[in-house]
Design a protein around this motif. Sequence first.
Motif, PDB file in Angstrom:
ATOM      1  N   ARG A  93       0.836  -1.201   0.000  1.00 28.49           N
ATOM      2  CA  ARG A  93       0.000   0.000   0.000  1.00 28.49           C
ATOM      3  C   ARG A  93       0.868   1.247   0.000  1.00 28.49           C
ATOM      4  O   ARG A  93       1.947   1.252   0.584  1.00 28.49           O
ATOM      5  CB  ARG A  93      -0.886   0.045   1.254  1.00 28.49           C
ATOM      6  CG  ARG A  93      -1.873  -1.080   1.365  1.00 28.49           C
ATOM      7  CD  ARG A  93      -2.528  -1.115   2.731  1.00 28.49           C
ATOM      8  NE  ARG A  93      -1.515  -1.149   3.775  1.00 28.49           N
ATOM      9  CZ  ARG A  93      -1.599  -0.488   4.928  1.00 28.49           C
ATOM     10  NH1 ARG A  93      -2.650   0.225   5.213  1.00 28.49           N
ATOM     11  NH2 ARG A  93      -0.638  -0.572   5.819  1.00 28.49           N
ATOM     12  N   PRO A  94       0.374   2.311  -0.646  1.00 28.61           N
ATOM     13  CA  PRO A  94       1.111   3.582  -0.544  1.00 28.61           C
ATOM     14  C   PRO A  94       0.946   4.150   0.860  1.00 28.61           C
ATOM     15  O   PRO A  94       0.005   3.809   1.563  1.00 28.61           O
ATOM     16  CB  PRO A  94       0.415   4.473  -1.581  1.00 28.61           C
ATOM     17  CG  PRO A  94      -0.964   3.924  -1.682  1.00 28.61           C
ATOM     18  CD  PRO A  94      -0.843   2.438  -1.440  1.00 28.61           C
ATOM     19  N   ASP A  95       1.858   5.016   1.219  1.00 26.91           N
ATOM     20  CA  ASP A  95       1.779   5.647   2.538  1.00 26.91           C
ATOM     21  C   ASP A  95       1.471   7.112   2.326  1.00 26.91           C
ATOM     22  O   ASP A  95       2.129   7.755   1.525  1.00 26.91           O
ATOM     23  CB  ASP A  95       3.121   5.474   3.247  1.00 26.91           C
ATOM     24  CG  ASP A  95       3.050   5.795   4.716  1.00 26.91           C
ATOM     25  OD1 ASP A  95       1.978   5.575   5.316  1.00 26.91           O
ATOM     26  OD2 ASP A  95       4.059   6.254   5.279  1.00 26.91           O
ATOM     27  N   PRO A  96       0.524   7.729   2.943  1.00 25.74           N
ATOM     28  CA  PRO A  96      -0.399   7.118   3.907  1.00 25.74           C
ATOM     29  C   PRO A  96      -1.619   6.523   3.203  1.00 25.74           C
ATOM     30  O   PRO A  96      -2.062   7.016   2.173  1.00 25.74           O
ATOM     31  CB  PRO A  96      -0.828   8.300   4.759  1.00 25.74           C
ATOM     32  CG  PRO A  96      -0.801   9.463   3.822  1.00 25.74           C
ATOM     33  CD  PRO A  96       0.330   9.180   2.845  1.00 25.74           C
ATOM     34  N   MET A  97      -2.125   5.462   3.756  1.00 28.01           N
ATOM     35  CA  MET A  97      -3.332   4.805   3.246  1.00 28.01           C
ATOM     36  C   MET A  97      -4.371   4.941   4.346  1.00 28.01           C
ATOM     37  O   MET A  97      -4.225   4.363   5.413  1.00 28.01           O
ATOM     38  CB  MET A  97      -3.031   3.334   2.977  1.00 28.01           C
ATOM     39  CG  MET A  97      -4.149   2.566   2.347  1.00 28.01           C
ATOM     40  SD  MET A  97      -4.255   2.886   0.587  1.00 28.01           S
ATOM     41  CE  MET A  97      -5.988   3.142   0.454  1.00 28.01           C
ATOM     42  N   VAL A  98      -5.409   5.732   4.111  1.00 29.40           N
ATOM     43  CA  VAL A  98      -6.349   6.044   5.177  1.00 29.40           C
ATOM     44  C   VAL A  98      -7.602   5.184   5.104  1.00 29.40           C
ATOM     45  O   VAL A  98      -7.832   4.353   5.963  1.00 29.40           O
ATOM     46  CB  VAL A  98      -6.705   7.549   5.166  1.00 29.40           C
ATOM     47  CG1 VAL A  98      -7.675   7.876   6.268  1.00 29.40           C
ATOM     48  CG2 VAL A  98      -5.452   8.399   5.316  1.00 29.40           C
ATOM     49  N   GLN A  99      -8.420   5.375   4.088  1.00 33.58           N
ATOM     50  CA  GLN A  99      -9.686   4.648   3.997  1.00 33.58           C
ATOM     51  C   GLN A  99      -9.625   3.583   2.912  1.00 33.58           C
ATOM     52  O   GLN A  99      -9.154   3.849   1.807  1.00 33.58           O
ATOM     53  CB  GLN A  99     -10.834   5.604   3.697  1.00 33.58           C
ATOM     54  CG  GLN A  99     -11.155   6.530   4.839  1.00 33.58           C
ATOM     55  CD  GLN A  99     -12.405   7.339   4.555  1.00 33.58           C
ATOM     56  OE1 GLN A  99     -12.495   7.983   3.524  1.00 33.58           O
ATOM     57  NE2 GLN A  99     -13.353   7.304   5.477  1.00 33.58           N
ATOM     58  N   ALA A 100     -10.118   2.385   3.248  1.00 31.10           N
ATOM     59  CA  ALA A 100     -10.127   1.290   2.281  1.00 31.10           C
ATOM     60  C   ALA A 100     -11.009   0.162   2.801  1.00 31.10           C
ATOM     61  O   ALA A 100     -11.345   0.113   3.991  1.00 31.10           O
ATOM     62  CB  ALA A 100      -8.712   0.771   2.045  1.00 31.10           C
ATOM     63  N   ILE A 101     -11.343  -0.731   1.896  1.00 28.82           N
ATOM     64  CA  ILE A 101     -11.989  -1.987   2.266  1.00 28.82           C
ATOM     65  C   ILE A 101     -10.941  -3.073   2.070  1.00 28.82           C
ATOM     66  O   ILE A 101     -10.417  -3.249   0.962  1.00 28.82           O
ATOM     67  CB  ILE A 101     -13.227  -2.271   1.397  1.00 28.82           C
ATOM     68  CG1 ILE A 101     -14.282  -1.188   1.621  1.00 28.82           C
ATOM     69  CG2 ILE A 101     -13.788  -3.663   1.700  1.00 28.82           C
ATOM     70  CD1 ILE A 101     -15.482  -1.283   0.705  1.00 28.82           C
ATOM     71  N   TYR A 102     -10.613  -3.765   3.125  1.00 30.31           N
ATOM     72  CA  TYR A 102      -9.644  -4.857   3.077  1.00 30.31           C
ATOM     73  C   TYR A 102     -10.407  -6.137   2.773  1.00 30.31           C
ATOM     74  O   TYR A 102     -11.141  -6.645   3.614  1.00 30.31           O
ATOM     75  CB  TYR A 102      -8.857  -4.938   4.390  1.00 30.31           C
ATOM     76  CG  TYR A 102      -7.970  -3.734   4.554  1.00 30.31           C
ATOM     77  CD1 TYR A 102      -6.680  -3.742   4.049  1.00 30.31           C
ATOM     78  CD2 TYR A 102      -8.442  -2.563   5.145  1.00 30.31           C
ATOM     79  CE1 TYR A 102      -5.872  -2.615   4.148  1.00 30.31           C
ATOM     80  CE2 TYR A 102      -7.650  -1.437   5.243  1.00 30.31           C
ATOM     81  CZ  TYR A 102      -6.366  -1.473   4.745  1.00 30.31           C
ATOM     82  OH  TYR A 102      -5.568  -0.353   4.826  1.00 30.31           O
ATOM     83  N   VAL A 103     -10.256  -6.628   1.543  1.00 27.37           N
ATOM     84  CA  VAL A 103     -10.932  -7.851   1.116  1.00 27.37           C
ATOM     85  C   VAL A 103      -9.998  -9.001   1.457  1.00 27.37           C
ATOM     86  O   VAL A 103      -8.935  -9.149   0.857  1.00 27.37           O
ATOM     87  CB  VAL A 103     -11.245  -7.801  -0.396  1.00 27.37           C
ATOM     88  CG1 VAL A 103     -11.861  -9.103  -0.864  1.00 27.37           C
ATOM     89  CG2 VAL A 103     -12.174  -6.629  -0.692  1.00 27.37           C
ATOM     90  N   VAL A 104     -10.391  -9.795   2.449  1.00 25.60           N
ATOM     91  CA  VAL A 104      -9.534 -10.840   3.002  1.00 25.60           C
ATOM     92  C   VAL A 104      -9.995 -12.207   2.494  1.00 25.60           C
ATOM     93  O   VAL A 104     -11.133 -12.614   2.709  1.00 25.60           O
ATOM     94  CB  VAL A 104      -9.567 -10.817   4.546  1.00 25.60           C
ATOM     95  CG1 VAL A 104      -8.648 -11.885   5.108  1.00 25.60           C
ATOM     96  CG2 VAL A 104      -9.192  -9.438   5.074  1.00 25.60           C
ATOM     97  N   ALA A 105      -9.077 -12.917   1.832  1.00 26.80           N
ATOM     98  CA  ALA A 105      -9.388 -14.253   1.325  1.00 26.80           C
ATOM     99  C   ALA A 105      -8.075 -15.014   1.130  1.00 26.80           C
ATOM    100  O   ALA A 105      -7.019 -14.393   1.036  1.00 26.80           O
ATOM    101  CB  ALA A 105     -10.154 -14.152   0.009  1.00 26.80           C
ATOM    102  N   PRO A 106      -8.091 -16.294   1.063  1.00 27.19           N
ATOM    103  CA  PRO A 106      -9.224 -17.144   1.402  1.00 27.19           C
ATOM    104  C   PRO A 106      -9.437 -17.194   2.912  1.00 27.19           C
ATOM    105  O   PRO A 106      -8.495 -17.048   3.687  1.00 27.19           O
ATOM    106  CB  PRO A 106      -8.830 -18.511   0.854  1.00 27.19           C
ATOM    107  CG  PRO A 106      -7.340 -18.475   0.732  1.00 27.19           C
ATOM    108  CD  PRO A 106      -6.936 -17.046   0.577  1.00 27.19           C
ATOM    109  N   HIS A 107     -10.674 -17.402   3.309  1.00 29.02           N
ATOM    110  CA  HIS A 107     -11.042 -17.468   4.729  1.00 29.02           C
ATOM    111  C   HIS A 107     -11.534 -18.885   5.016  1.00 29.02           C
ATOM    112  O   HIS A 107     -12.625 -19.248   4.599  1.00 29.02           O
ATOM    113  CB  HIS A 107     -12.118 -16.435   5.030  1.00 29.02           C
ATOM    114  CG  HIS A 107     -12.630 -16.455   6.435  1.00 29.02           C
ATOM    115  ND1 HIS A 107     -11.796 -16.573   7.524  1.00 29.02           N
ATOM    116  CD2 HIS A 107     -13.888 -16.374   6.926  1.00 29.02           C
ATOM    117  CE1 HIS A 107     -12.532 -16.559   8.637  1.00 29.02           C
ATOM    118  NE2 HIS A 107     -13.802 -16.442   8.297  1.00 29.02           N
ATOM    119  N   THR A 108     -10.697 -19.677   5.695  1.00 25.05           N
ATOM    120  CA  THR A 108     -11.022 -21.093   5.886  1.00 25.05           C
ATOM    121  C   THR A 108     -10.929 -21.580   7.324  1.00 25.05           C
ATOM    122  O   THR A 108     -11.225 -22.728   7.595  1.00 25.05           O
ATOM    123  CB  THR A 108     -10.078 -21.979   5.046  1.00 25.05           C
ATOM    124  OG1 THR A 108      -8.743 -21.862   5.563  1.00 25.05           O
ATOM    125  CG2 THR A 108     -10.104 -21.586   3.581  1.00 25.05           C
TER     126      THR A 108
END
Length: 182
Positions: free
Chosen positions: A21-36
């Motif tokens: 990620r670039p700095d600074p990274m303030v707002q985002a949706i962290y899409v986390v996968a795979p989730h097992t």
Amino acid sequence: MFRALSLFIFRLIGWRVTDHRPDPMVQAIYVVAPHTSNWDFIIGVLGRSIARLGHARYLAKKQLFVWPIGWLFRALGGYPVDRSKHTNLTDQVAGYFWEIPGFSIAITPEGTRKQVKTWKTGFWRIAKAANVPVILTSFDYAKKEIILREPFYVGDDMEKDIAWMMDYFKQFKPRNRPVIAG
């Protein structure tokens, strides 16, 4: 203090965080996968601290937010979701990006730890409505690595974007299921 403990634990168990990620990274949706696995939560909380994402919240089923440990899930940034009711959760979360400075959220698009053929699309709709990027966040158990990809802004074709993301995540080894060949 918690970051130092998280770094120590990650070193002890052989994990690392790779952050694009670039700095600074303030707002985002962290899409986390795979989730097992339930271990994904523990690895995720430690990784969130290491990557300095203490502001990032997450959604989880409401059953986790009851006595005696519900307070812990809330303290760690959790928002309970009642999956039995159809609410305007997508609109509500999109609104948080406008109302809460620095708001970010982690979402597991699979919606479960079981293997699924399609993802839930709320994260894409939230990103589009709030005009915030998604950060594809993978847990690769083979390499013991959390990877935070550079920001990606969703386009106008939800199916195309989600297919691309699902394909991207195929390269990572989850804890409890085989990798699906592309």
